[in-house]
Scaffold this motif. Structure first.
Motif, PDB file in Angstrom:
ATOM      1  N   SER A 221      36.381   1.477  51.104  1.00 25.75           N
ATOM      2  CA  SER A 221      37.327   0.387  51.336  1.00 25.75           C
ATOM      3  C   SER A 221      38.538   0.942  52.065  1.00 25.75           C
ATOM      4  O   SER A 221      38.754   2.151  52.114  1.00 25.75           O
ATOM      5  CB  SER A 221      37.756  -0.273  50.014  1.00 25.75           C
ATOM      6  OG  SER A 221      38.459   0.643  49.204  1.00 25.75           O
TER       7      SER A 221
ATOM      8  N   HIS B 180      35.825  -6.252  48.093  1.00 25.11           N
ATOM      9  CA  HIS B 180      36.630  -5.277  48.825  1.00 25.11           C
ATOM     10  C   HIS B 180      38.044  -5.355  48.275  1.00 25.11           C
ATOM     11  O   HIS B 180      38.735  -6.359  48.421  1.00 25.11           O
ATOM     12  CB  HIS B 180      36.646  -5.555  50.327  1.00 25.11           C
ATOM     13  CG  HIS B 180      37.397  -4.509  51.108  1.00 25.11           C
ATOM     14  ND1 HIS B 180      38.784  -4.439  51.102  1.00 25.11           N
ATOM     15  CD2 HIS B 180      36.968  -3.488  51.892  1.00 25.11           C
ATOM     16  CE1 HIS B 180      39.160  -3.422  51.860  1.00 25.11           C
ATOM     17  NE2 HIS B 180      38.084  -2.830  52.347  1.00 25.11           N
TER      18      HIS B 180
ATOM     19  N   LEU C 282      32.212  -5.449  53.963  1.00 26.76           N
ATOM     20  CA  LEU C 282      31.549  -6.313  52.985  1.00 26.76           C
ATOM     21  C   LEU C 282      30.171  -6.737  53.480  1.00 26.76           C
ATOM     22  O   LEU C 282      29.178  -6.684  52.743  1.00 26.76           O
ATOM     23  CB  LEU C 282      32.410  -7.543  52.705  1.00 26.76           C
ATOM     24  CG  LEU C 282      33.587  -7.366  51.745  1.00 26.76           C
ATOM     25  CD1 LEU C 282      34.552  -8.532  51.842  1.00 26.76           C
ATOM     26  CD2 LEU C 282      33.097  -7.201  50.302  1.00 26.76           C
TER      27      LEU C 282
ATOM     28  N   TYR D 276      30.042  -8.811  45.809  1.00 27.23           N
ATOM     29  CA  TYR D 276      30.646  -7.648  46.461  1.00 27.23           C
ATOM     30  C   TYR D 276      32.153  -7.875  46.544  1.00 27.23           C
ATOM     31  O   TYR D 276      32.603  -8.988  46.840  1.00 27.23           O
ATOM     32  CB  TYR D 276      30.066  -7.459  47.868  1.00 27.23           C
ATOM     33  CG  TYR D 276      28.559  -7.344  47.871  1.00 27.23           C
ATOM     34  CD1 TYR D 276      27.933  -6.107  47.776  1.00 27.23           C
ATOM     35  CD2 TYR D 276      27.756  -8.491  47.949  1.00 27.23           C
ATOM     36  CE1 TYR D 276      26.555  -5.992  47.752  1.00 27.23           C
ATOM     37  CE2 TYR D 276      26.371  -8.390  47.916  1.00 27.23           C
ATOM     38  CZ  TYR D 276      25.774  -7.143  47.821  1.00 27.23           C
ATOM     39  OH  TYR D 276      24.404  -7.040  47.793  1.00 27.23           O
TER      40      TYR D 276
ATOM     41  N   GLN E 180      33.007  -3.342  43.200  1.00 27.01           N
ATOM     42  CA  GLN E 180      33.871  -2.965  44.321  1.00 27.01           C
ATOM     43  C   GLN E 180      33.095  -2.053  45.275  1.00 27.01           C
ATOM     44  O   GLN E 180      32.186  -1.315  44.866  1.00 27.01           O
ATOM     45  CB  GLN E 180      35.141  -2.255  43.825  1.00 27.01           C
ATOM     46  CG  GLN E 180      34.930  -0.856  43.288  1.00 27.01           C
ATOM     47  CD  GLN E 180      34.434  -0.812  41.852  1.00 27.01           C
ATOM     48  OE1 GLN E 180      34.401  -1.832  41.167  1.00 27.01           O
ATOM     49  NE2 GLN E 180      34.054   0.375  41.384  1.00 27.01           N
ATOM     50  N   LEU E 181      33.437  -2.114  46.564  1.00 26.65           N
ATOM     51  CA  LEU E 181      32.802  -1.255  47.555  1.00 26.65           C
ATOM     52  C   LEU E 181      33.233   0.188  47.344  1.00 26.65           C
ATOM     53  O   LEU E 181      34.389   0.468  47.012  1.00 26.65           O
ATOM     54  CB  LEU E 181      33.198  -1.684  48.973  1.00 26.65           C
ATOM     55  CG  LEU E 181      32.862  -3.112  49.421  1.00 26.65           C
ATOM     56  CD1 LEU E 181      33.141  -3.254  50.917  1.00 26.65           C
ATOM     57  CD2 LEU E 181      31.430  -3.497  49.109  1.00 26.65           C
ATOM     58  N   SER E 182      32.318   1.104  47.548  1.00 18.89           N
ATOM     59  CA  SER E 182      32.667   2.517  47.463  1.00 18.89           C
ATOM     60  C   SER E 182      33.522   2.932  48.655  1.00 18.89           C
ATOM     61  O   SER E 182      34.320   3.864  48.570  1.00 18.89           O
ATOM     62  CB  SER E 182      31.405   3.377  47.400  1.00 18.89           C
ATOM     63  OG  SER E 182      30.576   3.130  48.533  1.00 18.89           O
TER      64      SER E 182
ATOM     65  N   GLU F   9      27.626  -3.833  53.448  1.00 19.04           N
ATOM     66  CA  GLU F   9      27.135  -3.539  52.102  1.00 19.04           C
ATOM     67  C   GLU F   9      26.154  -4.607  51.632  1.00 19.04           C
ATOM     68  O   GLU F   9      25.107  -4.292  51.053  1.00 19.04           O
ATOM     69  CB  GLU F   9      28.325  -3.461  51.139  1.00 19.04           C
ATOM     70  CG  GLU F   9      27.973  -3.016  49.731  1.00 19.04           C
ATOM     71  CD  GLU F   9      27.707  -1.529  49.624  1.00 19.04           C
ATOM     72  OE1 GLU F   9      27.156  -1.113  48.585  1.00 19.04           O
ATOM     73  OE2 GLU F   9      28.028  -0.781  50.570  1.00 19.04           O
TER      74      GLU F   9
END
Length: 372
Positions: free
Chosen positions: A113, A88, A130, A86, A109-111, A133
């Motif tokens: 951030s 960020h 993080l 994961y 990548q996180l959707s 997720e």
């Protein structure tokens, strides 16, 4: 004749009692066996349901991952069922073939951030995003926070076995009286005797990761009252002949949040009070200089194999403020203290790669790195 009948009746009664007693014990034994089988079956079912326990590698980065070529070799030699990744990064940044040389990071990548600032509560917010997720995958059982300058000091198999076998989280936590970062404004949610400091680079059990994500009491206090003061304007002070004395309260949220939260929740017996990420701090720097707050950066020259081996051989950590030496043990066995290290430049990471620190590597990844 009556005596014979009485004797026969007594014998029959005794035999009946024995049968009842034996029958009761037999039923109890059968019941216990059924309970054991049910529990064993439930455990097996739960194990199958959960699958292989995984480590969630959570990268907190500014933008890209400059050491992706080293991490590529680390993950390439791993069982894909044993890890999750994961990242960020800044809002809108996408990891694909144009931004990273490793397919392990594609679209990781996180959707969601946020824009993160060093020494600001946004650092904690990003960590919580993080964790949130990573917790969505029930197979993730260990959660490791890493920066964009972190490197692994061992191969994947060693890191995996080290973390999965550990019964506790790794959260560096100690009392530091050198700088008064606690504010009375945090009272009564946070009391001064529970205030702790440590590295933000933690490795957590799942239940502790859940605790952080579901904390709606302590984090708001940090967000409101724990903020880094602005650095001194040295040029302006020289022009006005003002003295270089800081008067504003100073607090670095990511160096205190997890440690203080766990102390408030009486969880110190559930953690190893040390970090798994090595940093070399420059203690000689003037404290008014903001650059002195950062660890030393390793480049190609000082990332030589001999020095890396010394880091890997460290078996204890001294905490002078508590007069405590933390011996590094896991399951009653002494172990090396560190699995990761920072801050490393791409040149230093290249040297680790070619020295085989994380295991065999594919030279073609270096060609991709040069073309990037």
């Amino acid at each position: 004749m009556n005596m014979k009948k009485r004797a026969a009746h007594s014998s029959s009664a005794s035999l009946a009692r024995l049968r009842i007693k034996f029958g009761s014990r037999f039923l109890i034994a059968i019941f216990a066996l059924l309970c054991f089988c049910s529990m064993f079956g439930l455990h097996q079912f739960t194990s199958r349901l959960q699958g292989t326990p995984k480590i969630a590698f959570m990268f907190l980065v500014r933008e890209n991952l400059p050491l992706d070529f080293l991490w590529h070799s680390f993950f390439k030699n791993a069982d894909a069922a044993k890890f999750s990744i994961y990242i960020h990064s800044k809002p809108g940044f996408v990891f694909d073939e144009s931004t990273t040389v490793s397919e392990f990071f594609y679209n990781r990548q996180l959707s969601r951030s946020i824009q993160v600032g060093w020494g600001k509560p946004t650092m904690i917010e990003a960590e919580r995003l993080l964790l949130e997720e990573a917790l969505a995958d029930s197979d993730n059982q260990r959660f490791v926070l890493l920066s964009d300058s972190c490197v692994p000091l061992h191969n994947f198999s060693y890191v995996y076995n080290y973390l999965i076998s550990s019964p506790k989280s790794y959260v560096e936590s100690f009392v530091d009286l050198s700088e008064p970062r606690y504010s009375i404004k945090m009272f009564p949610i946070i009391t001064e005797e529970k205030w702790r400091k440590g590295s933000q680079w933690v490795a957590l059990l799942r239940r502790h990761a859940e605790l952080i994500v579901h904390d709606y009491t302590v984090f708001p206090v940090f967000k409101k009252f724990c903020k880094r003061r602005p650095p001194l304007d040295i040029a302006k002070a020289k022009l006005t002949n003002a003295s270089l004395v800081q008067t504003e309260h100073n607090c670095i949220p990511d160096e205190h949040y997890v440690q203080t939260l766990f102390m408030l929740k009486a969880l110190e017996d559930e953690i190893f009070r040390r970090t798994l990420t090595y940093s070399l701090w420059n203690h000689s720097t003037n404290r008014t200089d903001p650059t002195g707050w950062h660890p030393v950066t390793f480049d190609y020259e000082n990332a030589e194999q001999q020095y890396i081996e010394k880091i890997k051989d460290i078996k204890n950590i001294v905490y002078e403020s508590e007069h405590r030496t933390e011996q590094c043990y896991t399951n009653s066995m002494q172990t090396p203290c560190y699995l990761f290290a920072r801050k490393f430049t791409p040149g230093a990471a290249l040297r680790l790669l070619t020295d085989g620190v994380v295991g065999p590597y594919d030279p073609t990844i270096l060609l991709k790195h040069r073309q990037k």
